[in-house]
Design an enzyme around this catalytic site. Structure first.
Site, PDB file in Angstrom:
ATOM      1  N   HIS A  52       0.882  -1.179   0.000  1.00 47.64           N
ATOM      2  CA  HIS A  52       0.000   0.000   0.000  1.00 47.64           C
ATOM      3  C   HIS A  52       0.914   1.222   0.000  1.00 47.64           C
ATOM      4  O   HIS A  52       1.195   1.808   1.059  1.00 47.64           O
ATOM      5  CB  HIS A  52      -0.887   0.035   1.244  1.00 47.64           C
ATOM      6  N   SER A 111       6.703   5.845   2.273  1.00 45.22           N
ATOM      7  CA  SER A 111       7.489   4.612   2.377  1.00 45.22           C
ATOM      8  C   SER A 111       8.221   4.245   1.081  1.00 45.22           C
ATOM      9  O   SER A 111       9.407   3.870   1.145  1.00 45.22           O
ATOM     10  CB  SER A 111       6.595   3.459   2.849  1.00 45.22           C
ATOM     11  N   ASP A 148       0.596  -1.752   4.666  1.00 41.81           N
ATOM     12  CA  ASP A 148       0.199  -0.511   5.360  1.00 41.81           C
ATOM     13  C   ASP A 148      -1.178  -0.058   4.876  1.00 41.81           C
ATOM     14  O   ASP A 148      -1.308   0.969   4.217  1.00 41.81           O
ATOM     15  CB  ASP A 148       1.282   0.552   5.066  1.00 41.81           C
TER      16      ASP A 148
HETATM   17  C1  LIG Z   1      -1.632   4.372   4.712  1.00 41.66           C
HETATM   18  S1  LIG Z   1      -1.563   4.733   3.028  1.00 41.66           S
HETATM   19  C2  LIG Z   1       0.052   4.268   2.563  1.00 41.66           C
HETATM   20  C3  LIG Z   1       1.151   5.113   3.086  1.00 41.66           C
HETATM   21  C4  LIG Z   1       2.537   4.671   2.675  1.00 41.66           C
HETATM   22  N1  LIG Z   1       2.723   3.247   2.890  1.00 41.66           N
HETATM   23  C5  LIG Z   1       3.583   5.427   3.470  1.00 41.66           C
HETATM   24  O1  LIG Z   1       4.038   4.925   4.517  1.00 41.66           O
HETATM   25  O2  LIG Z   1       3.966   6.511   3.049  1.00 41.66           O
HETATM   26  C6  LIG Z   1      -2.541   3.459   2.329  1.00 41.66           C
HETATM   27  C7  LIG Z   1      -2.609   3.507   0.802  1.00 41.66           C
HETATM   28  O3  LIG Z   1      -3.201   2.283   0.358  1.00 41.66           O
HETATM   29  C8  LIG Z   1      -4.005   2.558  -0.780  1.00 41.66           C
HETATM   30  N2  LIG Z   1      -4.939   1.417  -0.888  1.00 41.66           N
HETATM   31  C9  LIG Z   1      -6.141   1.253  -0.258  1.00 41.66           C
HETATM   32  N3  LIG Z   1      -6.644   0.029  -0.523  1.00 41.66           N
HETATM   33  C10 LIG Z   1      -5.727  -0.605  -1.305  1.00 41.66           C
HETATM   34  C11 LIG Z   1      -5.656  -1.890  -1.882  1.00 41.66           C
HETATM   35  N4  LIG Z   1      -6.635  -2.806  -1.690  1.00 41.66           N
HETATM   36  N5  LIG Z   1      -4.571  -2.209  -2.613  1.00 41.66           N
HETATM   37  C12 LIG Z   1      -3.579  -1.297  -2.816  1.00 41.66           C
HETATM   38  N6  LIG Z   1      -3.585  -0.055  -2.300  1.00 41.66           N
HETATM   39  C13 LIG Z   1      -4.640   0.294  -1.548  1.00 41.66           C
HETATM   40  C14 LIG Z   1      -4.624   3.891  -0.473  1.00 41.66           C
HETATM   41  O4  LIG Z   1      -5.018   4.540  -1.678  1.00 41.66           O
HETATM   42  C15 LIG Z   1      -3.478   4.616   0.233  1.00 41.66           C
HETATM   43  O5  LIG Z   1      -2.715   5.374  -0.670  1.00 41.66           O
END
Ligand SMILES: C[S@@+](CC[C@H](N)C(=O)[O-])C[C@H]1O[C@@H](n2cnc3c(N)ncnc32)[C@H](O)[C@@H]1O
Length: 273
Positions: free
Chosen positions: A41, A91, A156
């Site tokens: 994510h 990340s 995440d």
């Molecule tokens: C908490 S944020 C990620 C932050 C990033 N990991 C960081 O530490 O900078 C979660 C992300 O997951 C994405 N997301 C939500 N559901 C998802 C899925 N099923 N598969 C992939 N990405 C997803 C959202 O759009 C969002 O950008």
């Protein structure tokens, strides 16, 4: 999918996740053999903290802003990296900054706008960006490609859906079944205790071995509407993780805690090796 990480970029939870992420990747890089990193994510990659959603929410002012000048020694590596990355790094940007020529990074992001921004940011060699579902990718992108024999998987999720803890437990079990020696690190919110307890119980019941959960609490987790703390669950932690996490969480709490009742840190082994 309404969640936009930019509102929360740089907040205390982001700092906790990224400080431990940097330690985990450095630990895997103690050996020369290449590492495959999967960021399931990934988000948009970079955030301007002074404008847009981050500027409006100001959450980073109680997080990374308090670390940037004069960071505690144990956080200096992480904070220096953040500073050197320029526009506030998420990340995937932090991971990319640490990649060696023999390492590979695959980033997944489902939201079309975030994925497009990520694609525009992540142009280094050895990096791939996938607009695809994280839970599906945990099965499809493991084991690592190109003969790489070690992996760090950061999971995440946004915790928008009521069943996200269950999805996380199932996703970790799926990824672990595909690559049992991988290091899996999953971030989770601590709003109140019940969902976290249920998640830990599910992880214990999954049969995965060598699992540690570390948590940072800014206050007693009693109000389900507030992010009172956060945790990182690590499967197959590299040697020294528990001590390193304890030191880093304590340093984070000293800088970011406001002295509220119930603040603290914990390092708990959920399953032995
Ligand atoms: C908490 S944020 C990620 C932050 C990033 N990991 C960081 O530490 O900078 C979660 C992300 O997951 C994405 N997301 C939500 N559901 C998802 C899925 N099923 N598969 C992939 N990405 C997803 C959202 O759009 C969002 O950008």
């Amino acid at each position: 999918m309404n969640y936009r990480h930019s509102f929360h970029a740089g907040n205390p939870s982001d700092c906790m996740k990224h400080a431990l992420l940097v330690w985990l990747l450095r630990a895997l890089q103690r050996k020369p053999a290449g590492v495959f990193v999967l960021d399931t994510h990934a988000g948009a990659g970079r955030t301007d903290l002074t404008a847009g959603p981050a500027g409006r929410s100001g959450e980073w002012r109680s997080g990374i802003e308090r670390l940037l000048d004069d960071p505690p020694d144990v956080l200096a590596d992480y904070v220096t990296l953040v500073r050197d990355c320029g526009l506030y790094p998420g990340s995937p940007v932090l991971i990319e900054a640490l990649l060696r020529p023999q390492d590979r990074l695959a980033c997944c992001e489902l939201h079309p706008e975030e994925a497009a921004a990520l694609r525009a940011t992540m142009r280094g060699s050895g990096v791939s960006v996938h607009q695809r579902d994280a839970w599906e990718a945990l099965g499809a992108l493991l084991p690592p490609p190109q003969g790489l024999r070690r992996a760090l998987v950061l999971v995440d999720p946004p915790y928008e859906a009521a069943d996200e803890f269950s999805q996380l437990a199932a996703g970790l079990a799926r990824g672990h079944a595909r690559f049992p020696t991988g290091v899996f690190a999953a971030w989770y919110p601590v709003k109140h205790r019940a969902p976290v307890r249920a998640f830990h119980t599910a992880i214990r019941a999954s049969g995965m071995r060598d699992v540690v959960a570390v948590e940072l609490w800014l206050r007693e987790p009693l109000d389900a509407a507030r992010l009172n703390g956060c945790g990182l669950l690590v499967v197959n932690p590299p040697f020294g993780f528990e001590a390193a996490a304890q030191e880093r969480l304590a340093a984070l709490l000293e800088r970011l805690g406001a002295g509220e009742s119930g603040q603290g840190v914990s390092v708990e082994r959920l399953a032995d090796e």
